[in-house]
Design an enzyme around this catalytic site. Structure first.
Site, PDB file in Angstrom:
ATOM      1  N   ARG A 139      44.996 -16.281 -36.356  1.00 15.69           N
ATOM      2  CA  ARG A 139      43.960 -16.115 -35.318  1.00 15.69           C
ATOM      3  C   ARG A 139      44.246 -16.905 -34.042  1.00 15.69           C
ATOM      4  O   ARG A 139      43.338 -17.226 -33.281  1.00 15.69           O
ATOM      5  CB  ARG A 139      42.578 -16.492 -35.866  1.00 15.69           C
ATOM      6  CG  ARG A 139      42.100 -15.593 -37.007  1.00 15.69           C
ATOM      7  CD  ARG A 139      40.627 -15.848 -37.318  1.00 15.69           C
ATOM      8  NE  ARG A 139      40.152 -14.941 -38.344  1.00 15.69           N
ATOM      9  CZ  ARG A 139      40.157 -15.219 -39.638  1.00 15.69           C
ATOM     10  NH1 ARG A 139      40.620 -16.391 -40.061  1.00 15.69           N
ATOM     11  NH2 ARG A 139      39.701 -14.344 -40.506  1.00 15.69           N
ATOM     12  N   LYS A 161      48.381 -10.861 -20.674  1.00 18.77           N
ATOM     13  CA  LYS A 161      48.509  -9.557 -21.327  1.00 18.77           C
ATOM     14  C   LYS A 161      49.629  -9.626 -22.371  1.00 18.77           C
ATOM     15  O   LYS A 161      50.751 -10.009 -22.063  1.00 18.77           O
ATOM     16  CB  LYS A 161      48.820  -8.457 -20.316  1.00 18.77           C
ATOM     17  CG  LYS A 161      47.619  -7.904 -19.602  1.00 18.77           C
ATOM     18  CD  LYS A 161      48.013  -6.671 -18.788  1.00 18.77           C
ATOM     19  CE  LYS A 161      46.803  -6.035 -18.125  1.00 18.77           C
ATOM     20  NZ  LYS A 161      47.179  -4.828 -17.362  1.00 18.77           N
ATOM     21  N   GLU A 203      58.411  -5.534  -9.100  1.00 22.35           N
ATOM     22  CA  GLU A 203      57.088  -6.160  -9.188  1.00 22.35           C
ATOM     23  C   GLU A 203      56.797  -7.009  -7.953  1.00 22.35           C
ATOM     24  O   GLU A 203      55.642  -7.123  -7.516  1.00 22.35           O
ATOM     25  CB  GLU A 203      56.987  -7.009 -10.460  1.00 22.35           C
ATOM     26  CG  GLU A 203      57.057  -6.226 -11.757  1.00 22.35           C
ATOM     27  CD  GLU A 203      55.808  -5.391 -12.022  1.00 22.35           C
ATOM     28  OE1 GLU A 203      54.797  -5.577 -11.320  1.00 22.35           O
ATOM     29  OE2 GLU A 203      55.854  -4.540 -12.938  1.00 22.35           O
ATOM     30  N   LYS A 252      49.344 -13.288  -8.370  1.00 19.86           N
ATOM     31  CA  LYS A 252      48.890 -12.693  -9.632  1.00 19.86           C
ATOM     32  C   LYS A 252      47.842 -13.572 -10.305  1.00 19.86           C
ATOM     33  O   LYS A 252      46.860 -13.064 -10.858  1.00 19.86           O
ATOM     34  CB  LYS A 252      50.066 -12.463 -10.575  1.00 19.86           C
ATOM     35  CG  LYS A 252      49.576 -11.844 -11.878  1.00 19.86           C
ATOM     36  CD  LYS A 252      50.640 -11.233 -12.719  1.00 19.86           C
ATOM     37  CE  LYS A 252      49.995 -10.508 -13.910  1.00 19.86           C
ATOM     38  NZ  LYS A 252      51.000  -9.956 -14.847  1.00 19.86           N
ATOM     39  N   GLU A 262      40.574  -6.771 -16.616  1.00 22.82           N
ATOM     40  CA  GLU A 262      40.771  -5.527 -15.882  1.00 22.82           C
ATOM     41  C   GLU A 262      39.496  -4.682 -15.823  1.00 22.82           C
ATOM     42  O   GLU A 262      39.525  -3.459 -15.995  1.00 22.82           O
ATOM     43  CB  GLU A 262      41.921  -4.723 -16.495  1.00 22.82           C
ATOM     44  CG  GLU A 262      42.601  -3.789 -15.503  1.00 22.82           C
ATOM     45  CD  GLU A 262      43.901  -3.224 -16.039  1.00 22.82           C
ATOM     46  OE1 GLU A 262      43.970  -1.995 -16.188  1.00 22.82           O
ATOM     47  OE2 GLU A 262      44.828  -4.008 -16.314  1.00 22.82           O
ATOM     48  N   ARG A 266      41.583  -6.423 -11.248  1.00 25.63           N
ATOM     49  CA  ARG A 266      42.915  -6.536 -11.830  1.00 25.63           C
ATOM     50  C   ARG A 266      43.628  -5.196 -11.904  1.00 25.63           C
ATOM     51  O   ARG A 266      44.862  -5.139 -11.998  1.00 25.63           O
ATOM     52  CB  ARG A 266      42.835  -7.171 -13.226  1.00 25.63           C
ATOM     53  CG  ARG A 266      44.217  -7.470 -13.816  1.00 25.63           C
ATOM     54  CD  ARG A 266      44.158  -8.344 -15.058  1.00 25.63           C
ATOM     55  NE  ARG A 266      45.496  -8.582 -15.581  1.00 25.63           N
ATOM     56  CZ  ARG A 266      45.802  -9.483 -16.515  1.00 25.63           C
ATOM     57  NH1 ARG A 266      44.849 -10.243 -17.025  1.00 25.63           N
ATOM     58  NH2 ARG A 266      47.043  -9.627 -16.928  1.00 25.63           N
ATOM     59  N   ASN A 270      48.198  -2.557 -11.273  1.00 27.79           N
ATOM     60  CA  ASN A 270      48.841  -1.383 -11.861  1.00 27.79           C
ATOM     61  C   ASN A 270      49.436  -0.452 -10.811  1.00 27.79           C
ATOM     62  O   ASN A 270      49.865   0.658 -11.143  1.00 27.79           O
ATOM     63  CB  ASN A 270      47.830  -0.597 -12.710  1.00 27.79           C
ATOM     64  CG  ASN A 270      47.409  -1.370 -13.944  1.00 27.79           C
ATOM     65  OD1 ASN A 270      48.219  -2.033 -14.570  1.00 27.79           O
ATOM     66  ND2 ASN A 270      46.133  -1.297 -14.269  1.00 27.79           N
ATOM     67  N   HIS A 273      52.315   1.789 -11.725  1.00 32.80           N
ATOM     68  CA  HIS A 273      52.470   1.793 -13.176  1.00 32.80           C
ATOM     69  C   HIS A 273      51.995   3.079 -13.848  1.00 32.80           C
ATOM     70  O   HIS A 273      52.383   3.350 -14.978  1.00 32.80           O
ATOM     71  CB  HIS A 273      51.735   0.594 -13.786  1.00 32.80           C
ATOM     72  CG  HIS A 273      52.445  -0.707 -13.564  1.00 32.80           C
ATOM     73  ND1 HIS A 273      52.669  -1.215 -12.315  1.00 32.80           N
ATOM     74  CD2 HIS A 273      52.993  -1.597 -14.435  1.00 32.80           C
ATOM     75  CE1 HIS A 273      53.313  -2.371 -12.418  1.00 32.80           C
ATOM     76  NE2 HIS A 273      53.524  -2.610 -13.687  1.00 32.80           N
ATOM     77  N   HIS A 277      54.951   3.690 -16.074  1.00 32.37           N
ATOM     78  CA  HIS A 277      54.953   3.571 -17.531  1.00 32.37           C
ATOM     79  C   HIS A 277      55.360   4.877 -18.195  1.00 32.37           C
ATOM     80  O   HIS A 277      56.091   4.882 -19.188  1.00 32.37           O
ATOM     81  CB  HIS A 277      53.581   3.135 -18.028  1.00 32.37           C
ATOM     82  CG  HIS A 277      53.391   1.657 -18.054  1.00 32.37           C
ATOM     83  ND1 HIS A 277      52.182   1.061 -18.324  1.00 32.37           N
ATOM     84  CD2 HIS A 277      54.261   0.634 -17.854  1.00 32.37           C
ATOM     85  CE1 HIS A 277      52.317  -0.248 -18.283  1.00 32.37           C
ATOM     86  NE2 HIS A 277      53.566  -0.525 -17.995  1.00 32.37           N
ATOM     87  N   HIS A 288      61.922  -1.457 -17.021  1.00 32.88           N
ATOM     88  CA  HIS A 288      60.532  -1.416 -16.564  1.00 32.88           C
ATOM     89  C   HIS A 288      60.437  -1.458 -15.046  1.00 32.88           C
ATOM     90  O   HIS A 288      59.743  -0.638 -14.427  1.00 32.88           O
ATOM     91  CB  HIS A 288      59.768  -2.597 -17.171  1.00 32.88           C
ATOM     92  CG  HIS A 288      58.357  -2.701 -16.696  1.00 32.88           C
ATOM     93  ND1 HIS A 288      57.368  -1.826 -17.086  1.00 32.88           N
ATOM     94  CD2 HIS A 288      57.759  -3.567 -15.834  1.00 32.88           C
ATOM     95  CE1 HIS A 288      56.230  -2.151 -16.500  1.00 32.88           C
ATOM     96  NE2 HIS A 288      56.437  -3.197 -15.737  1.00 32.88           N
TER      97      HIS A 288
END
Length: 384
Positions: A139, A161, A203, A252, A262, A266, A270, A273, A277, A288
């Protein structure tokens, strides 16, 4: 005064000193230490953060072990830690159920305790995968991110993330889990393969486009700075590179602090993306950053179609992406890309969300983009 202080910090000795940025998010605080040689402080910084920890578990990209593994392990041993080490095969193929299970087995069969610390040493794949495993094992274990690629330094190591891939698309299974410590050392880029370094510029260019929509980003200077500094940056010239990494991490961190999960702001991270993606996941031939660069071009075409930007900004963006050595067309099947966009996790109420550039600077999020416009933009970036 702010600008003067920034110039002085950059010019001091021509080697910027380590600086620390703090990301305060609802789920926790992340201390991000940036500067040349900071990897040698990783053990000390980890001991400060977890004074009673006995063991660190270093999971590294197999390509990272030879240039950096022994050095990093020695740094932690010097701070009194028992060090356990494992490697992960490079590439997105490792970032799935099997890869996560292998790391869970390594930790649990090795007797990991809740007070131990996991170290992710590598690029974005390692950061996402190891972060996910650290978040879900017992956990939640202590987590240190030591990114070794430019893309991971300015993006994936910051913000919490984590995730693994599914056949339906990238990063569809994961959690938000802030790493309490991130150590970013630009010197580690010296051993990075040229293609991996090039991938990271995407990025950074993305941040240059969205800057004016971010908290404190009113200066809007990153995009034009990149246009001026291309030749210096591709050669990892200092002090420009360290300055740029700090600026990007700060941008960021400000966005994540304002919207960790998000729910709104946020989403601007993207940019590029939605196409990116899907392009990447269509066959994983592109890295990427390469896919995101093409995705930004697709988003720019959409922005022009909707009247949000003119042709000049499209030309500038395509030109900058090309100058950094990134591809501007996707060698992928448009039908596969279209299908993967249908399972994109950024969809809301069944509608695709798009982050599109606007003429005044920055971006806006839209969910009213006609499918025909998307098809035309997709044809432009695939050449079909």
């Amino acid at each position: 005064d702010q600008l003067i202080a920034e110039i002085v910090s950059v010019l001091d000795g021509q080697r910027p000193r380590a600086s620390t940025l703090t990301l305060d998010a609802p789920s926790g605080r992340s201390e991000i230490v940036i500067g040349a040689g900071t990897v040698d402080l990783a053990g000390h910084l980890t001991r400060q953060r977890w004074p009673t920890a006995r063991r660190v578990w270093i999971a590294a990209d197999a390509n990272t072990v030879t240039p950096h593994g022994e050095r990093v392990a020695a740094v932690f041993r010097a701070s009194g830690f028992t060090v356990e080490e494992t490697t992960v095969a490079p590439g997105e193929g490792s970032k799935g159920y099997a890869g996560a299970a292998a790391l869970h087995d390594w930790l649990l069969n090795g007797g990991v305790e809740r007070g131990d610390v996991v170290v992710a040493l590598g690029g974005g794949v390692i950061g996402d995968l190891v972060g996910f495993v650290a978040a879900t094992c017992l956990r939640g274990l202590g987590l240190v991110q030591i990114p070794t690629t430019l893309l991971a330094m300015v993006d994936s190591s910051v913000g919490g993330k984590t995730g693994i891939n599914h056949a339906a698309g990238k990063n569809l299974i994961g959690v938000f889990y802030q790493p309490p410590l991130v150590v970013i050392d630009p010197d580690l880029l010296a051993t990075l393969p040229p293609r991996e370094l090039t991938s990271g510029w995407a990025e950074i260019i993305k941040h240059g486009v969205i800057q004016q929509s971010t908290p404190g980003g009113e200066r809007g200077d990153l995009f034009s700075s990149l246009e001026r500094m291309v030749d210096v940056l591709v050669e990892r010239g200092e002090p420009g590179l360290s300055w740029l990494i700090r600026r990007n991490v700060g941008l960021k961190a400000a966005v994540v602090a304002a919207d960790e999960r998000e729910a709104g702001l946020r989403a601007i991270l993207n940019f590029g993306h939605t196409f990116g993606h899907a392009i990447e996941a269509s066959d994983y031939r592109l890295l990427h950053g390469e896919a995101v660069g093409i995705g930004m071009i697709g988003a720019a075409h959409l922005g022009r179609e909707l009247g949000l930007i003119g042709e000049e900004l499209v030309v500038r963006l395509v030109g900058l992406i090309a100058r950094f050595g990134l591809p501007v067309h996707a060698p992928a099947d448009p039908e596969a890309i279209w299908r993967l966009m249908g399972s994109d996790k950024k969809r809301t109420a069944g509608r695709q969300r798009w982050v599109l550039p606007v003429e005044k600077g920055g971006v806006e999020v839209r969910d009213d983009v006609p499918a025909a416009a998307v098809e035309r933009a997709l044809a432009l970036v695939t050449g079909r």
